[in-house]
Design an enzyme around this catalytic site. Structure first.
Site, short mmCIF file in Angstrom:
data_model
loop_
_atom_site.label_atom_id
_atom_site.label_comp_id
_atom_site.label_asym_id
_atom_site.label_seq_id
_atom_site.Cartn_x
_atom_site.Cartn_y
_atom_site.Cartn_z
N ARG A 120 -8.50 -6.63 13.92
CA ARG A 120 -7.68 -5.83 14.85
C ARG A 120 -8.53 -4.68 15.34
NH1 ARG A 120 -3.89 -7.28 17.94
NH2 ARG A 120 -2.45 -5.51 17.80
N ASP A 152 -10.25 1.15 1.52
CA ASP A 152 -10.17 2.57 1.87
C ASP A 152 -11.53 3.20 1.61
OD1 ASP A 152 -7.58 2.88 2.82
OD2 ASP A 152 -6.74 2.96 0.80
N GLU A 154 -3.11 6.25 19.25
CA GLU A 154 -3.76 5.01 18.82
C GLU A 154 -3.02 3.79 19.34
OE1 GLU A 154 -5.21 6.46 14.41
OE2 GLU A 154 -4.40 4.43 14.60
N ARG A 183 0.83 -1.22 0.00
CA ARG A 183 0.00 0.00 0.00
C ARG A 183 0.86 1.26 0.00
NH1 ARG A 183 -5.06 0.29 2.34
NH2 ARG A 183 -4.53 2.06 3.64
N ARG A 207 9.51 5.94 -3.42
CA ARG A 207 9.86 6.76 -4.59
C ARG A 207 11.20 7.48 -4.44
NH1 ARG A 207 5.52 10.48 -2.29
NH2 ARG A 207 3.83 9.27 -3.18
N TYR A 219 -9.84 -4.92 3.28
CA TYR A 219 -9.14 -3.71 3.71
C TYR A 219 -9.49 -2.58 2.74
CZ TYR A 219 -4.81 -1.59 5.78
OH TYR A 219 -3.88 -0.82 6.43
N ARG A 260 0.58 5.66 16.57
CA ARG A 260 0.73 7.02 16.05
C ARG A 260 0.03 8.02 16.95
NH1 ARG A 260 -2.26 5.52 10.27
NH2 ARG A 260 -4.12 4.63 11.18
P1 FAD Z 1 -18.02 1.14 8.87
O1 FAD Z 1 -17.60 2.54 8.87
O2 FAD Z 1 -17.39 0.20 9.85
O3 FAD Z 1 -19.59 1.11 9.05
C1 FAD Z 1 -20.32 -0.04 9.41
C2 FAD Z 1 -21.43 0.43 10.35
O4 FAD Z 1 -22.32 -0.65 10.61
C3 FAD Z 1 -20.88 0.88 11.71
O5 FAD Z 1 -21.32 2.18 11.99
C4 FAD Z 1 -21.46 -0.16 12.68
O6 FAD Z 1 -21.76 0.40 13.95
C5 FAD Z 1 -22.72 -0.58 11.95
N1 FAD Z 1 -23.20 -1.91 12.35
C6 FAD Z 1 -22.47 -3.05 12.43
N2 FAD Z 1 -23.26 -4.07 12.84
C7 FAD Z 1 -24.50 -3.55 13.02
C8 FAD Z 1 -25.73 -4.11 13.45
N3 FAD Z 1 -25.84 -5.41 13.80
N4 FAD Z 1 -26.81 -3.30 13.53
C9 FAD Z 1 -26.73 -1.98 13.20
N5 FAD Z 1 -25.57 -1.39 12.78
C10 FAD Z 1 -24.47 -2.19 12.70
N6 FAD Z 1 -9.69 5.03 4.52
C11 FAD Z 1 -9.17 6.00 3.75
O7 FAD Z 1 -9.54 6.13 2.58
N7 FAD Z 1 -8.23 6.89 4.24
C12 FAD Z 1 -7.79 6.82 5.53
O8 FAD Z 1 -6.95 7.65 5.94
C13 FAD Z 1 -8.32 5.80 6.37
N8 FAD Z 1 -7.89 5.69 7.63
C14 FAD Z 1 -8.42 4.72 8.42
C15 FAD Z 1 -7.99 4.65 9.74
C16 FAD Z 1 -8.50 3.69 10.59
C17 FAD Z 1 -8.05 3.62 12.01
C18 FAD Z 1 -9.49 2.77 10.09
C19 FAD Z 1 -10.06 1.72 11.00
C20 FAD Z 1 -9.92 2.83 8.79
C21 FAD Z 1 -9.40 3.81 7.93
N9 FAD Z 1 -9.83 3.93 6.61
C22 FAD Z 1 -9.30 4.91 5.82
C23 FAD Z 1 -10.88 3.03 6.05
C24 FAD Z 1 -12.30 3.59 6.21
O9 FAD Z 1 -12.58 3.77 7.58
C25 FAD Z 1 -13.29 2.59 5.60
O10 FAD Z 1 -13.04 2.39 4.22
C26 FAD Z 1 -14.77 2.99 5.71
O11 FAD Z 1 -15.06 3.67 6.88
C27 FAD Z 1 -15.61 1.74 5.61
O12 FAD Z 1 -16.99 2.04 5.66
P2 FAD Z 1 -18.04 0.90 5.94
O13 FAD Z 1 -19.39 1.51 5.77
O14 FAD Z 1 -17.73 -0.31 5.16
O15 FAD Z 1 -17.78 0.44 7.46
N1 UDP Z 2 3.63 0.71 8.07
C1 UDP Z 2 4.87 0.66 8.64
N2 UDP Z 2 5.42 1.79 9.15
C2 UDP Z 2 4.78 2.99 9.11
C3 UDP Z 2 3.51 3.05 8.51
C4 UDP Z 2 2.95 1.89 8.00
O1 UDP Z 2 5.45 -0.41 8.72
O2 UDP Z 2 5.33 3.98 9.61
C5 UDP Z 2 3.03 -0.54 7.54
C6 UDP Z 2 2.13 -1.25 8.56
O3 UDP Z 2 2.27 -2.63 8.39
C7 UDP Z 2 0.75 -0.80 8.15
C8 UDP Z 2 0.90 -0.76 6.64
O4 UDP Z 2 2.23 -0.28 6.41
O5 UDP Z 2 -0.25 -1.70 8.58
C9 UDP Z 2 -0.10 0.15 5.93
O6 UDP Z 2 0.03 1.46 6.43
P1 UDP Z 2 -1.12 2.52 6.32
O7 UDP Z 2 -0.59 3.82 6.80
O8 UDP Z 2 -1.70 2.42 4.98
O9 UDP Z 2 -2.14 1.92 7.41
P2 UDP Z 2 -3.62 2.36 7.83
O10 UDP Z 2 -3.81 3.80 7.47
O11 UDP Z 2 -4.52 1.43 7.10
O12 UDP Z 2 -3.61 2.11 9.30
#
Ligand code: FAD
Ligand code: UDP
Length: 371
Positions: A250, A355, A305, A173, A177, A353, A281
């Site tokens: 996780r 985004d 986190e 991911r 560069r 996974y 982070r």
């Molecule tokens: P979710 O947002 O998980 O929504 C599912 C919803 O269903 C939840 O609100 C849950 O409460 C609800 N639900 C579950 N079971 C039930 C039930 N039985 N009844 C009623 N409701 C229920 N993506 C990026 O593009 N850029 C980023 O920088 C980025 N950073 C991230 C950082 C973290 C820490 C995480 C965890 C994810 C990150 N993502 C990022 C990914 C992004 O969060 C997801 O792509 C997106 O939020 C997924 O949306 P979703 O609707 O599939 O899931």
């Molecule tokens: N990663 C790493 N060092 C860093 C940042 C990321 O080794 O400083 C690795 C780690 O395994 C992570 C993966 O790269 O799970 C993807 O990173 P990203 O920032 O895309 O993770 P997310 O935003 O999904 O938490």
């Protein structure tokens, strides 16, 4: 009876619900948390839009998705350029000329390539050629120095597993560069919605009925929620009462602090890459929206986190897409295919996974298919 019941008000649920409503269907969204927007939820503290479930930076090269989100929010020009802290050393991410200069003193792309190629040769001499896991993939991309300082510790605490037990795709991911460009993403478009993600999701859902605080699985036989079709965005194994076993996820614990300083770390994201530091982070939320004039002038909100293994009662943030879990997911998918009136979507429903842009793209494609 509704035409469509949507379980979950994250991005997947919000987009499919809004598209169905636009197509003239009767729609209801059920959300078990006490708020909408799933993991992209933001809330205002000290005038700052705090990313409640971890840093969310929108980035995409998908024109349709970019147009879609821009029709629901105004995006700023935020560019993610995280720092990695290893002891007292600071490095730029993703891996680029600034990183290589700080690691080895190299100045030109040619010098950097030679250094890295030398390290990769060593890796190959030790017998690693086709990467079988994350460790081998990281070593083949950048050699030992980068792996030891910037990847191993972070990855092993993030996933709670050895890098040798993790799939290679996770590290692919990250861009690698040979320019002095600290932009974390290669995508054409990037930004943060002004006013936070919750406001954007409110706009997507503005014509749709939503009930928060309702767990679908505890109410699935309730006549009030009867529907011709259900789109379910919760955990796929939970839908089937985990009858084939538990899928692994996780989780994270977020620790907020409101500090009496206008600027704690000078950057939105600082990664702590040593294994011994228990958090991965620190996010300083004000930096996501530097133009936000509601933000406190004297205080800042930061979030640490801490990665955790998921268990019932915690939020499942990341599917663990190793072989064992993917195989189990495949079996749940077979069960899902037999459910004629239920479609599984999103990060949890599809155990992928995704985004944000992938999630919206999947939801729009589902709308194309079923509406
Ligand atoms: P979710 O947002 O998980 O929504 C599912 C919803 O269903 C939840 O609100 C849950 O409460 C609800 N639900 C579950 N079971 C039930 C039930 N039985 N009844 C009623 N409701 C229920 N993506 C990026 O593009 N850029 C980023 O920088 C980025 N950073 C991230 C950082 C973290 C820490 C995480 C965890 C994810 C990150 N993502 C990022 C990914 C992004 O969060 C997801 O792509 C997106 O939020 C997924 O949306 P979703 O609707 O599939 O899931
Ligand atoms: N990663 C790493 N060092 C860093 C940042 C990321 O080794 O400083 C690795 C780690 O395994 C992570 C993966 O790269 O799970 C993807 O990173 P990203 O920032 O895309 O993770 P997310 O935003 O999904 O938490």
């Amino acid at each position: 009876m509704f035409d469509l019941l949507v379980v979950g008000s994250g991005l997947f649920g919000a987009v499919i619900a809004a598209e169905a409503k636009k197509a003239g269907k009767s729609v209801m969204v059920l959300e078990r948390r006490d708020h909408i927007a799933g993991n992209v939820y933001t809330e205002e503290i000290e005038g700052i839009n705090v990313h409640r479930y971890g840093a969310h930076i929108f980035h995409t090269s998908n024109e349709r998705v970019w147009e879609y989100v821009n029709s629901h929010a105004r995006f700023n020009r935020f560019t993610n350029s995280p720092l990695a802290r290893y002891g007292e050393e600071l490095f730029n991410l993703p891996f680029n000329m600034n990183t290589f200069h700080a690691l080895w003193g190299v100045v030109t792309p040619d010098e950097a390539r030679k250094k890295i190629e030398g390290q990769i040769e060593e890796v190959k001499r030790s017998g690693i050629r086709e990467p079988k896991n994350l460790e081998e993939q990281a070593l083949l991309l950048g050699g030992h120095d980068i792996y030891e300082k910037l990847i191993k510790g972070y990855t092993e605490k993030q996933w709670g597993r050895k890098a040798t037990d993790l799939p290679a795709f996770i590290i692919r991911r990250l861009p690698f560069r040979f320019t002095y460009d600290n932009n974390y993403f290669d995508d054409r478009y990037q930004g943060i919605p002004a006013g936070g993600y919750t406001r954007m999701v409110e706009d997507i859902l503005k014509d749709v009925d939503v009930k928060t605080g309702v767990d679908y699985l505890k109410n699935r036989n309730d006549a009030e929620y009867a529907a011709k079709m259900t789109v379910y965005t919760g955990l796929i194994d939970e839908f089937f009462d985990r009858c084939l076993g538990k899928l692994e996820y996780r989780s994270l614990r977020f620790e907020d602090e409101i500090l009496d300083t206008p600027d704690f770390q000078g950057n939105a994201v600082v990664n702590y890459t040593e294994y011994e530091i228990p958090y991965t982070r620190i996010i300083e939320h004000r930096h996501f929206e530097p133009e936000n004039d509601r933000a406190s002038a004297s205080r800042s909100v930061i979030t640490k986190e801490f990665p955790l293994e998921w268990d019932e009662g915690r939020e499942p943030y990341y599917p663990v897409n190793d072989e064992k879990n993917n195989a189990l997911y495949g079996k749940y998918q077979e069960l899902a295919n037999k459910e004629k009136n239920v479609i599984f979507g999103g990060r949890l429903g599809q155990y992928r996974y995704f985004d944000m842009d992938d999630t919206i793209d999947e939801a729009l494609k589902l709308a194309d298919r079923i509406l």
